[in-house]
Design a protein around this motif. Structure first.
Motif, PDB file in Angstrom:
ATOM      1  N   ILE A 174       0.837  -1.202   0.000  1.00 44.01           N
ATOM      2  CA  ILE A 174       0.000   0.000   0.000  1.00 44.01           C
ATOM      3  C   ILE A 174       0.871   1.252   0.000  1.00 44.01           C
ATOM      4  O   ILE A 174       0.608   2.220  -0.725  1.00 44.01           O
ATOM      5  CB  ILE A 174      -0.952  -0.006   1.214  1.00 44.01           C
ATOM      6  CG1 ILE A 174      -1.928  -1.178   1.116  1.00 44.01           C
ATOM      7  CG2 ILE A 174      -1.724   1.315   1.303  1.00 44.01           C
ATOM      8  CD1 ILE A 174      -2.809  -1.348   2.345  1.00 44.01           C
ATOM      9  N   ALA A 175       1.943   1.227   0.804  1.00 43.43           N
ATOM     10  CA  ALA A 175       2.844   2.379   0.865  1.00 43.43           C
ATOM     11  C   ALA A 175       3.455   2.668  -0.497  1.00 43.43           C
ATOM     12  O   ALA A 175       3.506   3.830  -0.945  1.00 43.43           O
ATOM     13  CB  ALA A 175       3.942   2.122   1.896  1.00 43.43           C
ATOM     14  N   ASP A 176       3.936   1.632  -1.166  1.00 43.50           N
ATOM     15  CA  ASP A 176       4.546   1.821  -2.486  1.00 43.50           C
ATOM     16  C   ASP A 176       3.520   2.327  -3.506  1.00 43.50           C
ATOM     17  O   ASP A 176       3.834   3.153  -4.374  1.00 43.50           O
ATOM     18  CB  ASP A 176       5.174   0.521  -2.968  1.00 43.50           C
ATOM     19  CG  ASP A 176       6.419   0.134  -2.177  1.00 43.50           C
ATOM     20  OD1 ASP A 176       6.984   1.028  -1.508  1.00 43.50           O
ATOM     21  OD2 ASP A 176       6.821  -1.043  -2.224  1.00 43.50           O
ATOM     22  N   THR A 177       2.282   1.840  -3.402  1.00 44.63           N
ATOM     23  CA  THR A 177       1.231   2.315  -4.305  1.00 44.63           C
ATOM     24  C   THR A 177       0.945   3.792  -4.074  1.00 44.63           C
ATOM     25  O   THR A 177       0.801   4.572  -5.027  1.00 44.63           O
ATOM     26  CB  THR A 177      -0.058   1.497  -4.095  1.00 44.63           C
ATOM     27  OG1 THR A 177       0.199   0.119  -4.373  1.00 44.63           O
ATOM     28  CG2 THR A 177      -1.173   1.993  -5.010  1.00 44.63           C
ATOM     29  N   LEU A 178       0.882   4.200  -2.814  1.00 48.75           N
ATOM     30  CA  LEU A 178       0.642   5.608  -2.502  1.00 48.75           C
ATOM     31  C   LEU A 178       1.782   6.479  -3.014  1.00 48.75           C
ATOM     32  O   LEU A 178       1.545   7.555  -3.583  1.00 48.75           O
ATOM     33  CB  LEU A 178       0.481   5.792  -0.994  1.00 48.75           C
ATOM     34  CG  LEU A 178      -0.801   5.232  -0.374  1.00 48.75           C
ATOM     35  CD1 LEU A 178      -0.738   5.321   1.144  1.00 48.75           C
ATOM     36  CD2 LEU A 178      -2.030   5.969  -0.888  1.00 48.75           C
ATOM     37  N   ARG A 179       3.014   6.025  -2.844  1.00 51.75           N
ATOM     38  CA  ARG A 179       4.160   6.802  -3.328  1.00 51.75           C
ATOM     39  C   ARG A 179       4.062   6.999  -4.842  1.00 51.75           C
ATOM     40  O   ARG A 179       4.283   8.104  -5.356  1.00 51.75           O
ATOM     41  CB  ARG A 179       5.465   6.098  -2.973  1.00 51.75           C
ATOM     42  CG  ARG A 179       5.840   6.208  -1.496  1.00 51.75           C
ATOM     43  CD  ARG A 179       7.056   5.354  -1.158  1.00 51.75           C
ATOM     44  NE  ARG A 179       8.093   5.501  -2.155  1.00 51.75           N
ATOM     45  CZ  ARG A 179       8.763   4.480  -2.712  1.00 51.75           C
ATOM     46  NH1 ARG A 179       8.486   3.235  -2.355  1.00 51.75           N
ATOM     47  NH2 ARG A 179       9.705   4.724  -3.603  1.00 51.75           N
ATOM     48  N   ARG A 180       3.721   5.924  -5.560  1.00 50.95           N
ATOM     49  CA  ARG A 180       3.632   6.019  -7.013  1.00 50.95           C
ATOM     50  C   ARG A 180       2.516   6.959  -7.436  1.00 50.95           C
ATOM     51  O   ARG A 180       2.701   7.822  -8.306  1.00 50.95           O
ATOM     52  CB  ARG A 180       3.398   4.623  -7.614  1.00 50.95           C
ATOM     53  CG  ARG A 180       3.192   4.639  -9.135  1.00 50.95           C
ATOM     54  CD  ARG A 180       2.864   3.259  -9.666  1.00 50.95           C
ATOM     55  NE  ARG A 180       1.698   2.672  -9.021  1.00 50.95           N
ATOM     56  CZ  ARG A 180       0.443   3.003  -9.309  1.00 50.95           C
ATOM     57  NH1 ARG A 180       0.178   3.928 -10.221  1.00 50.95           N
ATOM     58  NH2 ARG A 180      -0.556   2.424  -8.680  1.00 50.95           N
ATOM     59  N   ARG A 181       1.353   6.834  -6.793  1.00 59.60           N
ATOM     60  CA  ARG A 181       0.214   7.667  -7.190  1.00 59.60           C
ATOM     61  C   ARG A 181       0.456   9.142  -6.894  1.00 59.60           C
ATOM     62  O   ARG A 181       0.133  10.004  -7.715  1.00 59.60           O
ATOM     63  CB  ARG A 181      -1.055   7.188  -6.475  1.00 59.60           C
ATOM     64  CG  ARG A 181      -1.614   5.876  -7.016  1.00 59.60           C
ATOM     65  CD  ARG A 181      -3.040   5.664  -6.523  1.00 59.60           C
ATOM     66  NE  ARG A 181      -3.915   6.772  -6.914  1.00 59.60           N
ATOM     67  CZ  ARG A 181      -5.154   6.943  -6.462  1.00 59.60           C
ATOM     68  NH1 ARG A 181      -5.669   6.061  -5.595  1.00 59.60           N
ATOM     69  NH2 ARG A 181      -5.886   7.969  -6.865  1.00 59.60           N
ATOM     70  N   ILE A 182       0.996   9.449  -5.730  1.00 58.14           N
ATOM     71  CA  ILE A 182       1.260  10.846  -5.388  1.00 58.14           C
ATOM     72  C   ILE A 182       2.283  11.440  -6.360  1.00 58.14           C
ATOM     73  O   ILE A 182       2.145  12.586  -6.812  1.00 58.14           O
ATOM     74  CB  ILE A 182       1.766  10.968  -3.935  1.00 58.14           C
ATOM     75  CG1 ILE A 182       0.698  10.487  -2.929  1.00 58.14           C
ATOM     76  CG2 ILE A 182       2.188  12.401  -3.633  1.00 58.14           C
ATOM     77  CD1 ILE A 182      -0.572  11.272  -2.940  1.00 58.14           C
ATOM     78  N   ARG A 183       3.271  10.657  -6.729  1.00 56.22           N
ATOM     79  CA  ARG A 183       4.301  11.135  -7.666  1.00 56.22           C
ATOM     80  C   ARG A 183       3.718  11.352  -9.050  1.00 56.22           C
ATOM     81  O   ARG A 183       3.950  12.392  -9.681  1.00 56.22           O
ATOM     82  CB  ARG A 183       5.448  10.125  -7.713  1.00 56.22           C
ATOM     83  CG  ARG A 183       6.613  10.540  -8.607  1.00 56.22           C
ATOM     84  CD  ARG A 183       7.777   9.564  -8.489  1.00 56.22           C
ATOM     85  NE  ARG A 183       7.405   8.207  -8.845  1.00 56.22           N
ATOM     86  CZ  ARG A 183       7.315   7.177  -8.003  1.00 56.22           C
ATOM     87  NH1 ARG A 183       7.575   7.348  -6.721  1.00 56.22           N
ATOM     88  NH2 ARG A 183       6.964   5.974  -8.419  1.00 56.22           N
TER      89      ARG A 183
ATOM     90  N   ASP B 199      11.193   9.906  -1.166  1.00 54.26           N
ATOM     91  CA  ASP B 199      10.510   8.904  -1.989  1.00 54.26           C
ATOM     92  C   ASP B 199      10.933   7.488  -1.617  1.00 54.26           C
ATOM     93  O   ASP B 199      11.443   6.728  -2.442  1.00 54.26           O
ATOM     94  CB  ASP B 199      10.783   9.173  -3.471  1.00 54.26           C
ATOM     95  CG  ASP B 199       9.790   8.456  -4.384  1.00 54.26           C
ATOM     96  OD1 ASP B 199       8.768   7.960  -3.871  1.00 54.26           O
ATOM     97  OD2 ASP B 199      10.040   8.407  -5.602  1.00 54.26           O
ATOM     98  N   ALA B 200      10.709   7.124  -0.351  1.00 52.91           N
ATOM     99  CA  ALA B 200      11.154   5.817   0.134  1.00 52.91           C
ATOM    100  C   ALA B 200      10.106   5.201   1.045  1.00 52.91           C
ATOM    101  O   ALA B 200       9.296   5.899   1.653  1.00 52.91           O
ATOM    102  CB  ALA B 200      12.480   5.958   0.879  1.00 52.91           C
ATOM    103  N   THR B 201      10.140   3.874   1.137  1.00 52.89           N
ATOM    104  CA  THR B 201       9.315   3.131   2.089  1.00 52.89           C
ATOM    105  C   THR B 201      10.239   2.410   3.056  1.00 52.89           C
ATOM    106  O   THR B 201      11.170   1.722   2.631  1.00 52.89           O
ATOM    107  CB  THR B 201       8.420   2.098   1.384  1.00 52.89           C
ATOM    108  OG1 THR B 201       7.508   2.771   0.507  1.00 52.89           O
ATOM    109  CG2 THR B 201       7.622   1.285   2.400  1.00 52.89           C
ATOM    110  N   THR B 202      10.007   2.566   4.354  1.00 52.84           N
ATOM    111  CA  THR B 202      10.781   1.861   5.379  1.00 52.84           C
ATOM    112  C   THR B 202       9.807   1.116   6.270  1.00 52.84           C
ATOM    113  O   THR B 202       8.890   1.718   6.844  1.00 52.84           O
ATOM    114  CB  THR B 202      11.615   2.836   6.227  1.00 52.84           C
ATOM    115  OG1 THR B 202      12.509   3.563   5.375  1.00 52.84           O
ATOM    116  CG2 THR B 202      12.420   2.082   7.277  1.00 52.84           C
ATOM    117  N   GLU B 203      10.000  -0.183   6.390  1.00 51.64           N
ATOM    118  CA  GLU B 203       9.120  -1.015   7.206  1.00 51.64           C
ATOM    119  C   GLU B 203       9.825  -1.365   8.510  1.00 51.64           C
ATOM    120  O   GLU B 203      10.940  -1.896   8.506  1.00 51.64           O
ATOM    121  CB  GLU B 203       8.732  -2.284   6.455  1.00 51.64           C
ATOM    122  CG  GLU B 203       7.662  -3.098   7.152  1.00 51.64           C
ATOM    123  CD  GLU B 203       7.102  -4.209   6.274  1.00 51.64           C
ATOM    124  OE1 GLU B 203       6.062  -4.778   6.654  1.00 51.64           O
ATOM    125  OE2 GLU B 203       7.709  -4.495   5.224  1.00 51.64           O
TER     126      GLU B 203
END
Length: 410
Positions: A124-133, A161-165
């Motif tokens: 979900i985080a990666d999808t949000l990053r892509r959509r916002i960009r 522009d990163a995701t950290t889990e």
């Protein structure tokens, strides 16, 4: 069931919005700042090229230009920032209705119930990053974790522009080496007290005795002990859930320094007027007044005073604020910036009960005057009634506005 919490942080938000509208700014070191002519010369946000020169948020323009003489400065467009903040949060709300903004450029999302539709937290985080960009031209960093505090640390861990889990298995490895100042709600004063006790990292905070931290910092010490050990169960508020108002304040960096009691009274009168009007709008009263003073060298002090009775009246708030200033500051010493905040808020109805021993006649006459001004301003605009003490003033006071000295946006 373990929760899945995201913390989404827009990277260099103000600067990024400016670059969307003016793409040429992406190719030069640039920063957003207040108007230096009005002495709001603080860096509010900067782009990645400016970061490489060591430009920092909240430093003065002249400090930034010493590091980067070719720095391009842009005045803020706050209406656009508010609009983009709303657009970003609208995207978040397509994945969950549990979205809690934390300032104009950050939000927590509880996606625990959304995973069957949209995948695991990282997905979900990666999808949000892509959509916002792709849709808005901005970038976000996202922390994914099992609580809000660790999710916030995750979004700060790697930018842009990163995701950290951060999981139950890796949080000690990732977070414990970080300085204690990276932890949410560890301010300068708390960090100094912790450092004197040899507590410099989140790991050493987690290992410290909880009772010792309680003696050192009171309830905040117990809270920070829990946070460092991953024991945060605070909920993410729903989008439509009412927010509790904790305090109501307003601050201003003046066009010139306040010098002398007459200037101080003018500045206090204006700020108290705005604070009192907002208290009445929220149907609240304050039981304490806090005053923050900053001089031209950026030395800052903060003092507060308990009130004899709860109030939502500008006259009483202003009198208390002037009293605080006279008891803690030389009135002839210059003041660059002043903030007045109503604290320890209660409902207005409760306030009426607690105020029965107070001089009712005097307060009611003042209340009638100030509420009449509220009605006039609501009908004809905030500048329709102005304080006599600020008319023709060269302090840069404009009725109906707030003057934040430093804002989120980076």
């Amino acid at each position: 069931m373990d929760r899945t919490i995201l913390h989404c942080d827009c990277n260099g938000f103000y600067a990024s919005v400016e670059c969307v509208h003016r793409p040429e700014l992406k190719r030069v070191p640039m920063a957003v700042c207040g108007n230096p002519e009005n002495r709001h010369g603080i860096i509010l946000a900067k782009n990645e090229l400016a970061k490489r020169f060591g430009i920092q948020t909240a430093e003065t323009v002249w400090q930034a230009r010493k590091k980067c003489p070719d720095l391009v400065l842009v005045q803020p467009h706050r209406g656009e920032y508010a609009r983009y903040s709303q657009l970003v949060n609208q995207v978040y709300q397509e994945y969950t209705d549990m979205v809690e903004p934390f300032g104009i450029d950050e939000s927590w999302l509880d996606v625990t119930g959304s995973k069957r539709l949209f995948g695991e937290g990282r997905q979900i985080a990666d999808t949000l990053r892509r959509r916002i960009r792709e849709e808005l031209g901005l970038t976000i960093s996202v922390g994914v974790s099992f609580n809000k505090v660790f999710a916030k640390l995750g979004s700060d861990y790697k930018k842009p522009d990163a995701t950290t889990e951060i999981t139950c298995d890796n949080y000690k490895e990732l977070l414990y080496p970080l300085p204690v100042t990276a932890m949410l709600f560890v301010g300068k004063a708390a960090a100094e007290l912790l450092a004197r006790s040899g507590i410099h990292t989140i790991g050493s905070l987690a290992q410290a005795d909880r009772a010792f931290l309680a003696r050192l910092l009171g309830k905040q010490g117990e809270m920070l002990s829990d946070y460092a050990r991953g024991l945060d169960d605070s909920p993410v508020r729903r989008t439509d859930e009412a927010r509790d108002v904790k305090s109501v304040g307003n601050g201003m960096t003046f066009r010139r320094n306040l010098e002398g009691l007459e200037d101080i009274r003018a500045g206090v009168a204006f700020l108290s007027d705005t604070v009192a009007a907002r208290l009445r709008r929220h149907r609240l009263k304050c039981q304490a007044v806090q005053v923050m003073i900053r001089n031209p060298s950026f030395r800052t002090i903060s003092r507060q005073r308990q009130l004899a009775h709860p109030t939502d009246l500008a006259k009483e708030i202003g009198e208390a604020a002037v009293g605080v200033i006279l008891s803690s500051w030389n009135p002839d010493a210059p003041i660059r910036m002043l903030t007045i905040t109503g604290m320890n808020l209660i409902d207005s109805d409760t306030g009426e009960q607690l105020s029965l021993i107070h001089s009712a006649d005097k307060s009611e006459r003042q209340r009638e005057l100030e509420t009449t001004i509220d009605r006039i301003r609501n009908k004809f605009g905030t500048s329709s009634v102005q304080l006599g003490s600020v008319l023709g003033s060269d302090l840069g006071i404009a009725p109906g506005k707030q003057y934040p000295d430093e804002e989120s946006g980076d």
